[in-house]
Design an enzyme around this catalytic site. Structure first.
Site, PDB file in Angstrom:
ATOM      1  N   ILE A 125       5.274   0.718  -3.861  1.00 37.45           N
ATOM      2  CA  ILE A 125       4.641   0.546  -5.168  1.00 37.45           C
ATOM      3  C   ILE A 125       5.589   0.995  -6.271  1.00 37.45           C
ATOM      4  CG2 ILE A 125       2.759   1.362  -6.634  1.00 37.45           C
ATOM      5  CD1 ILE A 125       1.022   1.558  -4.143  1.00 37.45           C
ATOM      6  N   GLY A 168       0.792  -1.224   0.000  1.00 42.58           N
ATOM      7  CA  GLY A 168       0.000   0.000   0.000  1.00 42.58           C
ATOM      8  C   GLY A 168       0.821   1.270   0.000  1.00 42.58           C
ATOM      9  N   GLU A 169       2.083   1.215   0.431  1.00 42.86           N
ATOM     10  CA  GLU A 169       2.918   2.418   0.490  1.00 42.86           C
ATOM     11  C   GLU A 169       3.384   2.813  -0.903  1.00 42.86           C
ATOM     12  OE1 GLU A 169       6.054   2.004   3.323  1.00 42.86           O
ATOM     13  OE2 GLU A 169       4.815   0.828   4.708  1.00 42.86           O
ATOM     14  N   SER A 170       3.375   4.124  -1.148  1.00 40.22           N
ATOM     15  CA  SER A 170       3.721   4.619  -2.486  1.00 40.22           C
ATOM     16  C   SER A 170       5.150   4.288  -2.874  1.00 40.22           C
ATOM     17  CB  SER A 170       3.500   6.128  -2.556  1.00 40.22           C
ATOM     18  OG  SER A 170       4.316   6.780  -1.581  1.00 40.22           O
TER      19      SER A 170
END
Length: 1450
Positions: free
Chosen positions: A666, A661-663
């Site tokens: 990603i 979920g962390e940018s």
């Protein structure tokens, strides 16, 4: 391009034309036939006014050209003088073909012209004109496929369509069809399909004929596939595999684009297709575009187009087959064109089209068979397009479609499985396994069809083996074998419902798998599957390869190693899911990962291991740690994105883990993906940054379109606008972005993929990935009939299989199902035994025993009748004992359950009388009336009845006769026919069981199983208890002990294995029994029988066997007394039969101890003495080892007052006679302790000399004298004689003297005579040994002892009086001794100075016995002799003289 083999093309036609019996044999006959057809056509034409009248024209033509050509032909046919094979067939075909092509003729005229052409083709007239046959057959096809006619009425139209089909089919079936081109064959198929398509609005007869013709046509074409030469390598140019076979064709020959044209007034067929048949106009456009799509795939180059045109004009072969097969596959794509998905209810759509297409495809595969493997383009169609459509339609709601698909896949498996490895995996995982289970929403009909298909596959002998070897043992594939086996076993269980056909169907499949393994047992396995698999050092598990996939010596170890790796990886995954660090450490410990982790190995672990927690994998890959980043890039490198759309690649990539979920995570993940994608697919994107930006954009679009919280959705224009200038500053093609947009909108990219629970669903992206993998997957392993992997496979399936068969057997109510289950049980037993899987066989036996009803407490009043009426119980019983007899070697704890069944049968009186026979010669023991019970070597009813057992019958026949008997205490009604039949069935069942063979053949059991059987018998018998035991428990214990003894006797060669347990069991019985009973009787006599039977064969165990008989000595007094006589008889028999085999002192000590006990038993003493006689008589079995104990036993019999004195005398004679053995051993120098044995012998006689009975006492004295005087040959040392005098002779004399003086006459009669004999014995022995004894320094002491006893005997008073006989005898004996001593120079006066003590002491004692004796013997010396007095120190006490010069022993 591939084409038919035109071997001897036209020549073959010439040679075979004689085969047609209907063909005309002369020119005139052929001419008449054609003339007849011309007449028929003209006659039909004349019915029409248009053709019947004459007219004038500018060309002065009186008749229509069609009629003129027919009449001209009629004139010519009778004028041709040449042979028909030299005539151009176009000359006599053209007039008919012109009629068919004409749009002015009606249906009737065209139909009769078609019939004429059909007749010419069927009569093989064309075969007579080989020179122009190609042109003729082409003209026929062209004319018929372009047939034109005026519409008159629907019936005529249907007849005409039938005739068109008839002619086209005849063309394909004729021998001249070999010259048809690919183009013409495609045209024929296209025309026939259009007829089928149009027939939907016509009559049913036309529909049936049209479809049947299409089937025959496809069958005829693909039946030639095995005869087609593979010319692809010679003609191909290395381009796309589709290009050489799918060309850019003229529109006239494109499928479904040509038309059956009619006249201006005819019916408009174009677009008039009935929805009742082949559905809609959408379908028409689909068919029209089928080939054009492939034409585009072939390329637009001019050279390619010319090549394709050339191929289509070649004689027909693979090119047209590829075209036709692709068209058939395209018929299954119709679901895409009408907006349907795999989850839609396809029953809303007419299933007619796919069913028809599937039928044609199935026919093509059946006839083409393995020949598809020779042609990559055809094979590629099957691998990709066909299987993709089969997967799609397989999930339809139509059971009929599913059934047809399963048939196709079965045919593909048979012929092409070596090239369909991953396709088969996908079909079973995504279709069969999903539809066969109700939890995925399948209807009962779908489940049944899927299960039937699975069972059909299971009946293929090598199917499961190949599935296991190719899929379950491949780390990149799922465990299809395990899933199928679990499905079958679970589907057998009826859950809250009665047994149904589905359960039986699943059972059939399960048993088919098991029976396949059982049949392969005898075919050998090279011993490869027994070798253990272990990884000694680290090897990259994803790089393990096999050197030769066709050689079992290579691929069997290879797949077993891969399966081992796969299992270890799954265990590692389980550890990883709990703790990633410990999971990796576990894999390092099993050598699946290196000691020092490297990114590639961890990446491959994530990529190829099923069951990993995708959240944990995503977190690991998104971590910023340098090692994790390296793993991420290695992980991305394991994907193959070549020729793959970006969205498809992204779907596949994100399916393997959960996107963090962390940018930042990603970004790292998408960077690795983009780099890999650009590396493999750089066609559209200019750099990896463009791939990264577009990937981000797709993720955002996916969230926008599929997140319910987003109200305003992104439009296509928005998406395109958002992605401007990202391709290196340039825009991406609008069409490219549009395709991506619609793909994302239609199918969501799952950024949170499902964990590996349940079965996967085949998506388009997964199919693309599958096709990529299929190019790199390991070769398909083809198994044969040998059992290479059955051990591993059976270990997986055995437990569920036993449970599944058991549950069906429990619920079943029909005998045919019973028999199916029994067959399965026996197959499982066979495999378990041959694979040495004892636990599995034990589980099977335990399950089966429950069905015998023998272990259940019977609630029936008459359990025997209930058993006879229960066919399930009887079949289970026979099966249990069949397994026990066949595979007893591998039964362990299961013996307990088998014995429980046997005990139940025993209690019901259903066992044969000799079930516990030891398979040896019967030993019948003589039993005196009134003494004990008969001893038998089997459980006889008489014997058991005498022990008071609760059995009411004497075996099965007795049980049966009991039913028939009316002579009972209580009146009983006559048995009914049903009861008699039930008993008869019970009888037959027990006979089939061969229960006695289990024990009589136990000598063939393997050691471990035999030991388990013995332990089970001991366990079943129960631990003996002191106190009262119920009759039933005692009967059980006796029966088990009898069986235990039987197998012990049967296994004499392995007695060491059994002996400890048998001995301990018997010892427990003996030591816990305080009262006589059947159990202790069987234990004692069983022990004796074991010793008796085994002693001749196990001399090394003789001591241990004989030592066990000491248990008899530990019997309670009451028990021993009750059975003493029988025990003695047995011991006697043992001695008589086996004395030669008893060699040790311990053994003989045990035997003689038992015999000694009987000496004082009134009933047993005679038998015991007989046994002793057999040992000692004439030294038959006397040896140094048993001499002493035998003598001692004989002494006890001699002393025993049980029985007549004569027996005591005989016992003494035995002792006396044994001296001869000592003499013999002395002569043979056997044994150094002969003197000691002799001393023990005379000591034994000394004891008997004190017996109260005069006869015995006196005989003992005589015997003692013999033994003392008859041993000259033994050469006993003087010191031993001194011992003998002190311990035997002097002691005996003293004891007799004491008895004579102290006992009453009543107890000891005539002691005077005994004392006389004793004195004589003393005198005789002393004189005989005088020479040897006189040499001893202690002779004086001995001599004084003799004189002292003589003096006492002279003065003895018996009953108060001196005995005259002794007073007379002793002096005489003394005188005789003195004379001999004088004669031999022993007794002489040597010195006159008083130094000769012997002389002086002698006369001192003689004076007390016979004062005048010295003067009589030495008259000259007597007056001068001075006797020393007490002052000289001479002491005389009790006959022992101590001279002054001797040292006292005190």
């Amino acid at each position: 391009m591939g084409r038919l083999k035109l071997q001897c093309d036209i020549k073959a036609i010439e040679e075979e034309r004689e085969e047609c019996e209907d063909a005309p044999s002369t020119n005139d006959a052929l001419a008449c036939m054609i003339n007849s057809e011309i007449g028929d056509v003209l006659a039909i034409m004349r019915r029409n006014v248009r053709w019947g009248g004459r007219y004038m024209s500018g060309d002065d033509q009186l008749e229509h050209s069609l009629i003129q050509s027919l009449k001209a032909l009629r004139k010519q046919i009778f004028t041709w003088q040449h042979q028909w094979h030299n005539i151009n067939p176009v000359l006599y075909l053209q007039p008919f073909l012109d009629v068919i092509r004409s749009d002015e003729t009606g249906a009737a005229i065209t139909g009769i012209a078609l019939s004429a052409v059909y007749k010419i083709i069927k009569l093989d007239v064309l075969d007579l004109s080989p020179a122009n046959v190609e042109e003729a057959i082409h003209l026929i096809v062209d004319a018929v496929t372009c047939c034109r006619f005026e519409f008159t009425d629907p019936a005529s139209e249907e007849v005409l369509l039938m005739k068109i089909l008839q002619v086209l089919l005849a063309c394909m079936k004729s021998k001249a069809s070999v010259v048809l081109s690919n183009q013409h064959v495609c045209t024929i198929v296209n025309t026939c399909f259009r007829v089928v398509h149009q027939a939907g609005s016509k009559g049913e007869l036309l529909q049936w004929i049209a479809r049947n013709s299409m089937h025959e046509l496809v069958s005829c074409i693909f039946a030639h596939l095995p005869d087609v030469d593979n010319m692809e390598h010679a003609l191909g140019n290395g381009g796309s595999s589709i290009k050489p076979e799918i060309g850019v064709l003229d529109n006239d020959y494109n499928f479904a684009t040509g038309q059956l044209n009619n006249g201006n007034g005819g019916s408009k067929y174009d677009g008039q297709y009935s929805s009742a048949g082949f559905a809609s106009s959408a379908h028409t456009s689909l068919l029209g575009g089928a080939m054009n799509e492939n034409a585009n795939a072939a390329g637009d180059g001019k050279e390619g187009g010319q090549y394709e045109l050339r191929m289509m004009t070649e004689p027909y072969g693979v090119s047209c087959m590829v075209e036709i097969f692709h068209f058939l596959c395209s018929l299954l794509n119709v679901v895409e064109h009408i907006g349907m998905g795999p989850r839609s209810n396809t029953l809303a759509y007419d299933e007619d089209v796919p069913l028809f297409a599937l039928g044609l495809i199935n026919s093509a595969i059946e006839l083409g068979g393995a020949s598809f493997l020779k042609h990559p383009r055809l094979l590629n169609l099957i691998q990709d397009e066909l299987f993709r459509n089969l997967m799609q339609f397989g999930l339809s709601m139509s059971p009929l479609i599913l059934s047809r698909i399963c048939s196709i896949v079965l045919n593909l498996y048979h012929h092409l499985r070596s090239e369909l490895k991953l396709q088969l995996e996908a079909f079973f995982s995504c279709v069969i396994l999903r539809l066969a289970q109700s939890r995925y929403g399948a209807s009962y009909q779908q489940q049944e069809v899927a299960m039937e298909a699975l069972v059909d596959f299971c009946r293929q002998k090598t199917f499961m083996v190949e599935i296991y070897a190719n899929l379950d043992c491949d780390i990149t594939c799922s465990n299809v074998y395990e899933e199928l086996a679990n499905l079958l076993s679970k589907s057998v269980f009826p859950v809250n419902c009665p047994l149904s056909s589905m359960h039986i169907l699943a059972l059939d499949g399960l048993i088919a798998v098991i029976q396949g393994m059982a049949e392969r047992i005898g075919n050998g396995s090279l011993g490869l599957e027994q070798a253990s698999v272990n990884l000694e050092e680290y090897t990259p598990f994803w790089m393990v390869k096999c050197d030769n996939y066709s050689d079992p010596n290579h691929w069997v170890p290879f797949v077993r190693q891969r399966k081992y790796i796969k299992r270890r990886l799954m265990i590692g995954a389980d550890h990883f899911n709990r703790d990633p660090k410990k999971g990796l450490e576990f894999l390092q410990g099993t050598h699946l990962l290196p000691e020092k982790l490297d990114p590639q190995s961890v990446a491959c672990f994530f990529r190829y291991t099923a069951g990993l927690d995708k959240n944990l994998v995503g977190d690991f890959l998104g971590n910023h740690d340098e090692f994790c980043v390296q793993v991420l890039h290695e992980f991305a490198g394991t994907f193959d994105f070549q020729e793959m759309n970006l969205d498809t690649a992204l779907r596949l990539f994100l399916e393997t883990f959960r996107l963090p979920g962390e940018s930042q995570k990603i970004q790292r993940v998408l960077e690795a993906f983009s780099e890999r994608y650009y590396e493999q697919s750089p066609q559209t994107l200019v750099n990896k940054d463009a791939a990264l930006l577009l990937s981000y954009s797709l993720i955002m679009l996916n969230t926008d379109q599929h997140n319910v919280q987003v109200k305003k959705k992104m439009t296509e224009e928005d998406f395109i606008r958002n992605n401007r200038h990202i391709n290196g500053g340039s825009d991406l093609p609008r069409e490219f972005l549009s395709v991506l947009y619609h793909s994302i909108c239609k199918n969501e990219i799952r950024t949170t993929p499902e964990q590996s629970a349940g079965l996967p669903e085949m998506t388009p992206s997964r199919w693309i990935d599958l096709m990529h993998k299929s190019k790199k997957t390991a070769p398909y392993i083809v198994a044969d009939s040998r059992a290479f992997l059955d051990h591993d496979m059976f270990a997986i399936i055995s437990g569920p299989t036993i449970a599944a068969i058991s549950v069906v057997f429990y619920h079943a109510e029909h005998e045919d199902i019973y028999q199916t289950c029994i067959d399965g049980f026996l197959a499982v037993a066979k495999i378990s035994a041959c694979r040495h899987l004892k636990d599995v066989l034990d589980d099977l036996v335990i399950s089966l025993c429950k069905f015998t009803t023998l272990l259940n407490p019977s609630s029936a009043e008459e359990p025997v009748l209930a058993f006879g009426d229960d066919s399930k119980a009887r079949m289970a019983t026979v099966t249990v004992f069949t397994i026990a007899n066949r595979y007893g070697d591998y039964i362990g704890t299961g013996w307990r359950n088998i014995l429980d069944c046997i005990l139940r049968l025993h209690k019901l009186g259903l066992l044969p009388a000799r079930v516990a026979s030891d398979a040896a010669e019967d030993l019948e023991l003589p039993v005196e009336p009134g003494h004990g019970k008969p001893l038998t070597n089997s459980i006889s009813s008489v014997y058991l009845a005498s022990m008071g057992t609760p059995r009411r019958s004497s075996g099965l026949m007795g049980r049966f006769s009991q039913l028939l008997s009316l002579e009972t205490e209580e009146p009983r009604s006559q048995p009914t026919e049903q009861q008699l039949a039930a008993h008869q069935r019970t009888l037959q069942t027990i006979q089939k069981c061969h229960i006695d063979s289990i024990f009589t053949e136990s000598k063939f059991l393997q050691a471990e199983s035999l030991l388990q059987l013995a332990r089970a018998l001991i366990w079943a018998a129960g631990r003996p208890q002191k106190g009262t035991v119920s009759a039933e428990d005692e009967d059980t214990a006796v029966f088990c002990l009898e069986l235990l003894i039987a197998i012990t006797l049967n296994n004499r060669d392995r007695i060491v294995l059994l002996w400890q347990g048998v001995y301990e069991h018997i010892a427990n019985i003996v030591q816990s029994t305080v009262m006589p009973c059947a159990l202790v009787e069987k234990a004692v006599f069983g022990l004796l029988r074991i010793c008796q039977r085994l002693l001749p064969y196990k001399e090394n165990l003789a001591d241990e066997l004989l030592r066990s008989l000491q248990l008899v000595l530990k019997l309670d007094a009451r028990v021993a007394d009750a059975y003493c006589e029988q025990i003695t008889q047995e011991v006697s028999r043992l001695v008589k039969d086996n004395a030669i085999h008893i060699r040790s002192q311990m053994g003989w000590r045990t035997i003689t101890s038992l015999l000694s006990v009987t000496a004082r038993h009134p009933d047993a003493s005679e038998a015991g003495f007989d046994a002793l006689v057999s040992i000692m008589c004439e030294g038959a079995h006397i040896s140094p080892a048993n001499f002493v104990v035998c003598v001692d036993t004989a002494r006890q019999f001699a002393e025993s007052r049980v029985g007549q004195a004569d027996r005591s005398v005989r016992a003494l004679d035995l002792i006396t006679g044994s001296v001869a053995c000592l003499v013999q051993w002395a002569n043979e120098n056997e044994g150094s302790d002969i003197g000691e044995m002799w001393l023990r012998l005379v000591q034994a006689l000394r004891k008997v000399c004190l017996d109260q009975r005069e006869e015995v006492r006196n005989h003992a004295l005589s015997s003692l004298q013999k033994c003392l005087t008859g041993v000259n040959e033994i050469h006993l040392p003087p010191s031993l004689w001194l011992q003998c005098f002190d311990l035997v002779i002097f002691t005996m004399l003293d004891d007799l003297l004491e008895i004579a003086q102290g006992q009453s006459q009543k107890d000891y009669r005539n002691m005077e005579g005994t004392l006389v004999l004793a004195m004589k014995l003393l005198s005789k022995v002393f004189l005989q040994l005088l020479h040897e004894l006189s040499q001893l320094t202690t002779f004086c002491k001995l001599w004084l002892g003799v004189l002292g006893r003589m003096e006492k005997y002279t003065k003895v008073k018996i009953r108060g009086k001196k005995n005259e006989k002794l007073q007379e005898l002793v002096p005489e004996l003394l005188k005789n001794v003195l004379l001999i001593m004088k004669t031999r120079g022993v007794l002489v006066q040597r010195s006159a100075l008083g130094g000769d003590s012997l002389w002086e002491l002698t006369w001192l004692h003689v004076k007390n016995i016979a004062p005048s004796l010295q003067s009589e013997m030495f008259p000259s010396e007597g007056s001068e002799q001075n006797y020393p007095g007490e002052d000289e120190g001479i002491r005389v006490s009790d006959g022992t003289v101590s001279a002054p010069d001797e040292t006292s022993p005190n």
